[in-house]
Design a protein around this motif. Structure first.
Motif, short mmCIF file in Angstrom:
data_model
loop_
_atom_site.label_atom_id
_atom_site.label_comp_id
_atom_site.label_asym_id
_atom_site.label_seq_id
_atom_site.Cartn_x
_atom_site.Cartn_y
_atom_site.Cartn_z
N ALA A 1 -5.76 -7.68 8.43
CA ALA A 1 -4.55 -7.10 8.49
C ALA A 1 -4.06 -6.82 7.04
N VAL A 2 -4.09 -7.78 6.24
CA VAL A 2 -3.49 -7.50 4.83
C VAL A 2 -4.18 -6.50 3.92
N GLU A 3 -5.44 -6.47 4.52
CA GLU A 3 -6.47 -5.35 3.58
C GLU A 3 -6.11 -3.97 3.96
N GLY A 4 -5.35 -3.79 5.07
CA GLY A 4 -4.72 -2.22 5.35
C GLY A 4 -3.66 -1.97 4.29
N ILE A 5 -3.21 -2.64 3.34
CA ILE A 5 -2.23 -2.31 2.15
C ILE A 5 -3.23 -1.44 1.21
N VAL A 6 -4.62 -1.78 1.21
CA VAL A 6 -5.16 -1.04 0.11
C VAL A 6 -5.15 0.37 0.35
N ILE A 7 -5.30 0.85 1.42
CA ILE A 7 -5.46 2.45 1.91
C ILE A 7 -4.48 3.16 0.98
N PRO A 8 -3.09 2.87 1.30
CA PRO A 8 -2.21 3.69 0.62
C PRO A 8 -1.86 3.47 -0.80
N VAL A 9 -2.22 1.89 -1.08
CA VAL A 9 -2.00 1.49 -2.62
C VAL A 9 -2.96 0.96 -2.95
N PRO A 10 -4.03 1.46 -3.54
CA PRO A 10 -5.57 1.00 -3.90
C PRO A 10 -5.39 -0.02 -4.87
N SER A 11 -4.19 -0.02 -5.75
CA SER A 11 -3.96 -0.93 -6.79
C SER A 11 -3.85 -2.36 -6.49
N LEU A 12 -3.62 -2.36 -5.12
CA LEU A 12 -3.16 -3.86 -4.70
C LEU A 12 -4.54 -4.59 -4.17
N GLN A 13 -5.75 -3.92 -4.39
CA GLN A 13 -6.86 -4.76 -3.77
C GLN A 13 -7.06 -6.07 -4.21
N SER A 14 -6.70 -6.35 -5.65
CA SER A 14 -6.89 -7.82 -5.91
C SER A 14 -5.75 -8.61 -5.36
N ALA A 15 -4.82 -8.05 -4.97
CA ALA A 15 -3.59 -8.90 -4.37
C ALA A 15 -3.93 -9.36 -2.77
N THR A 16 -4.90 -8.58 -2.01
CA THR A 16 -4.98 -9.12 -0.80
C THR A 16 -5.19 -10.50 -0.44
N VAL A 17 -6.13 -11.07 -1.45
CA VAL A 17 -6.36 -12.62 -1.07
C VAL A 17 -5.13 -13.48 -1.39
N PRO A 18 -4.42 -13.21 -2.41
CA PRO A 18 -3.23 -14.07 -2.81
C PRO A 18 -2.10 -13.87 -1.27
N ILE A 19 -1.91 -12.66 -1.24
CA ILE A 19 -1.09 -12.38 0.03
C ILE A 19 -1.42 -13.03 1.08
N SER A 20 -2.79 -13.10 1.57
CA SER A 20 -3.37 -13.85 2.78
C SER A 20 -3.28 -15.28 2.47
#
Length: 735
Positions: free
Chosen positions: A187-206
């Protein structure tokens, strides 16, 4: 030991009213709620049962097609497999067949084991024919006891069944480590589509979401929002699916099973791996059965047939349509097939997806707590602390040690695997294994419980066993790539459960073998003798003198040790001596009386008996009997279902003394002054010691069991009794 009049009726009040209400509500749920009532209950099931299977569209096609499909026929084939897997496994096998095998409203592998044990005349632990007096023991098969079936006759079959059930439980528990991780990450990986710069943030957010989820386990106040949120999620899936189908209506041809068979014929053995991805579409099917105790069969059938199944089918059909039109969306199929990837609709779906995955994780966590408690009640896991988080729902529990162990493990998994696509490689082995185990157990239930012809059981096992085996075979190809993780955890848990069961069974057998009677300990009951002598010598004594003597006797009823002749005094108060076995004198009492020749005025030998039904009503809780000619000495059995917590606190003592007074008027004097009575709980602490001629493996098992005992909670830790009132009597048992 001679036993007389018993008591099986006990009115409930105080704290355990909640247990009575929960039992009563469960029985009511088993009956028809009516048309409107079942639909309301069906709505409630959505927030509890379908979280896992409902979030599968987030990652199924991405797992099946890690690279863009080059042939549209591959998409049709995979989609047809998904649709028909949803139809055959959750819809047909679980919703309309296996759900019929409920154990007084409960479901899951423990429920199947309970049904088989009861209908084979086998106790879960220390069983007794007295259990037949329980009101909700309505599914007991008397015929199976009079004419033993193949389970009753074979110890080997009994052991195989136990191992199967424990392994299935271990697999579900290990699967509980992956479900929250893969759901939240996807679910959190969906944030990468509109904001690619948050790719590295998916693990901390999860990780942050998982930490917040586990820290909130002590409360159940948010559960009221589960059904509305998951319902909105399913509506979103269906709506998005319809929109995608409208782009390519020809995708509806995937309903034709020809495309599934054609996919295997065209691709040969290389297509076998696709079943591992298809299996992800039906993960969570065990929840349909395991959560049966919270709802009823009709409500689950309504919610799945009219809501979950259509929504999931439309979602997968829509994703398949877009894959045919644009194979590149396989990189992240769900998020790239939304109508918009940068507008407010996208963010709304992202929030809904995140909430739905949190709810799916919550359902798995609660299921883990319930399974661990059931395993503890059946002597299959070391004892852990249980906290009740609801005063109304007995099943709402929280186990701190399990909670934080899960939290740490899931955080490690998220950090180690980084992406949901990596986790799908390890996911599915446990699911497919549990499905096959449930199929095998249900096939036996068809013969033993339903008394149907063997041919029906064989056909059921061959059809559904073949499907389950195909899924399992496909997932076993993932073992080397990551599936080893869940299998290793499950095997470790199985080893712990078998060791614990083995050790506690040894202690039970030892107590049964070495049980004794009070007549082998005490020489006489002096008060009764003195009363007879007094009556014969002077029948003209005044009533006042007689009453004075009776009062003195009741305060100090003396006994005499048989071997030494040493007098044993009766002290004011109530003493409860706990034992593992059903009849006879507890080993703790034998050991105690040798060192301290004094016993309480009210002496109770009590056995805690877990039995093979989910809940026991308070009217069936206790069996109370007098012990021979001894004054104020009683034999008590307290019966608990495998989903209940054992409670021995103040209200229990009140009910126990009331029950004793109903069969013995001499004990009534203590009832009115119960608050001022000294109550002592005496519990045996047996340490298993290997004999000099023991095998090496026995020594290893005993050391492992001893380690588990030393690092688990005391047996009385969850009984809610004052720690100051407990006495432990230590003993060594040579095995």
């Amino acid at each position: 030991m001679t036993e007389t009049k018993d008591n099986n009726h006990l009115k409930s009040d105080g704290k355990n009213k909640d247990l009575d209400l929960d039992l009563e509500n469960r029985h009511k749920i088993q009956k028809s709620f009516g048309f409107v009532g079942n639909f309301i209950l069906a709505f409630k099931t959505i927030g509890v049962i379908y979280g896992d299977i409902g979030t599968s569209p987030l990652y199924v096609f991405t797992s099946i097609f890690p690279d863009p499909p080059t042939d549209p026929r591959d998409v049709y084939g995979a989609l047809s497999l998904i649709i028909w897997s949803l139809t055959i496994v959750p819809f047909l096998k679980y919703v309309f067949i296996i759900l019929r095998a409920d154990d007084n409203g409960e479901g899951g592998t423990f429920a199947l084991y309970s049904l088989l044990s009861r209908h084979s005349g086998l106790p879960i632990r220390g069983g007794n024919s007295d259990d037949l007096t329980i009101a909700n023991f309505d599914s007991m098969s008397v015929l199976s006891i009079e004419k033993p079936n193949f389970i009753k006759r074979s110890k080997f079959v009994q052991r195989i069944l136990l191992v199967l059930v424990l392994f299935g439980t271990a697999l579900v528990l290990s699967d509980g480590l992956l479900t929250p991780a893969i759901s939240v990450l996807s679910a959190v990986e969906g944030i990468v589509i509109p904001v690619p710069s948050l790719q590295s943030a998916t693990v901390p957010i999860s990780c942050l979401i998982i930490i917040c989820l586990f820290l909130a386990q002590r409360t159940n106040r948010l559960a009221i929002f589960f059904a509305p949120i998951v319902s909105l999620w399913f509506i979103s899936l269906a709506t998005i699916g319809i929109w995608n189908i409208s782009q390519y209506p020809s995708i509806l041809k995937a309903f034709n099973p020809y495309y599934a068979f054609e996919y295997f014929i065209r691709n040969g053995s290389s297509s076998f791996h696709v079943l591992g991805g298809v299996l992800l579409a039906i993960t969570g099917v065990e929840a349909l059965y395991a959560d049966l105790g919270h709802f009823n069969r009709i409500s689950i059938q309504i919610s799945f047939a009219l809501f979950a199944f259509p929504s999931l089918s439309l979602a997968y059909l829509g994703q398949g349509a877009r894959l045919v039109l644009d194979p590149a969306v396989s990189e992240n199929t769900f998020w790239l097939t939304l109508p918009s990837t940068d507008g407010p609709l996208y963010w709304i779906i992202l929030i809904l997806a995140t909430l739905a995955t949190i709810i799916a994780s919550q359902a798995m966590i609660c299921a883990t707590f319930s399974l661990v408690r059931q395993a503890m009640q059946l002597d299959c896991l070391p004892l852990l602390k249980i906290v009740h988080i609801s005063k109304k729902i007995e099943g709402s529990i929280y186990i701190p040690e399990v909670n934080y162990l899960l939290l740490g493990s899931i955080l490690i998994i998220i950090i180690a695997f980084q992406h949901s696509s990596n986790l799908t490689v390890a996911y599915g082995v446990a699911v497919a294994s549990v499905m096959l185990i449930s199929t095998a157990l249900y096939a036996i239930v068809i013969c033993v419980v339903f008394n149907l012809p063997v041919i029906i059981a064989i056909v059921f096992f061959l059809v559904f066993g073949f499907i389950d085996s195909a899924f399992l075979g496909s997932t076993l190809l993932k073992v080397e790539s990551g599936g080893w993780f869940t299998l290793s955890i499950a095997i470790l848990l199985l080893f712990v459960m078998l060791i614990w069961r083995w050790g506690t069974t040894l202690k039970l057998k030892y107590e049964l073998k070495n049980k004794t009677r009070l007549d082998d300990i005490f020489a006489n009951n002096f008060p009764e003798q003195e009363a007879q002598e007094s009556d014969s010598e002077d029948s003209d004594q005044t009533d006042e003198i007689l009453q004075t003597i009776e009062r003195q006797k009741s305060k100090n009823i003396r006994l005499q040790l048989l071997d030494t002749g040493f007098p044993v005094n009766r002290l004011p108060g109530i003493g409860l001596f706990y034992k593992e076995a059903g009849m006879g004198v507890p080993l703790s009492f034998c050991h105690f009386i040798r060192h301290f020749p004094a016993v309480p005025e009210i002496l109770i030998f009590i056995t805690i008996r877990p039995i093979s039904i989910p809940l026991v009503g308070e009217e069936d809780r206790l069996i109370v009997k007098k012990v021979g000619h001894y004054e104020k000495i009683y034999q008590v059995t307290a019966r608990y279902g495998y989903t209940e917590n054992i409670y021995q606190g103040e209200e229990f003592i009140q009910k126990l003394v009331t029950a004793i007074c109903e069969i013995d008027s001499k004990a009534e004097t203590i009832l009115g002054n119960l608050e001022n009575e000294v109550i002592t709980y005496v519990v045996g602490h047996q340490k298993l010691v290997a004999q000099s001629n023991s095998h090496w493996w026995e020594r290893v098992f005993l050391e492992t069991y001893s380690f588990l005992v030393e690092n688990s909670r005391k047996i009385y830790a969850n009984w809610e009794i004052p720690i100051d009132n407990i006495i432990e009597v230590g003993m060594k048992i040579s095995i």
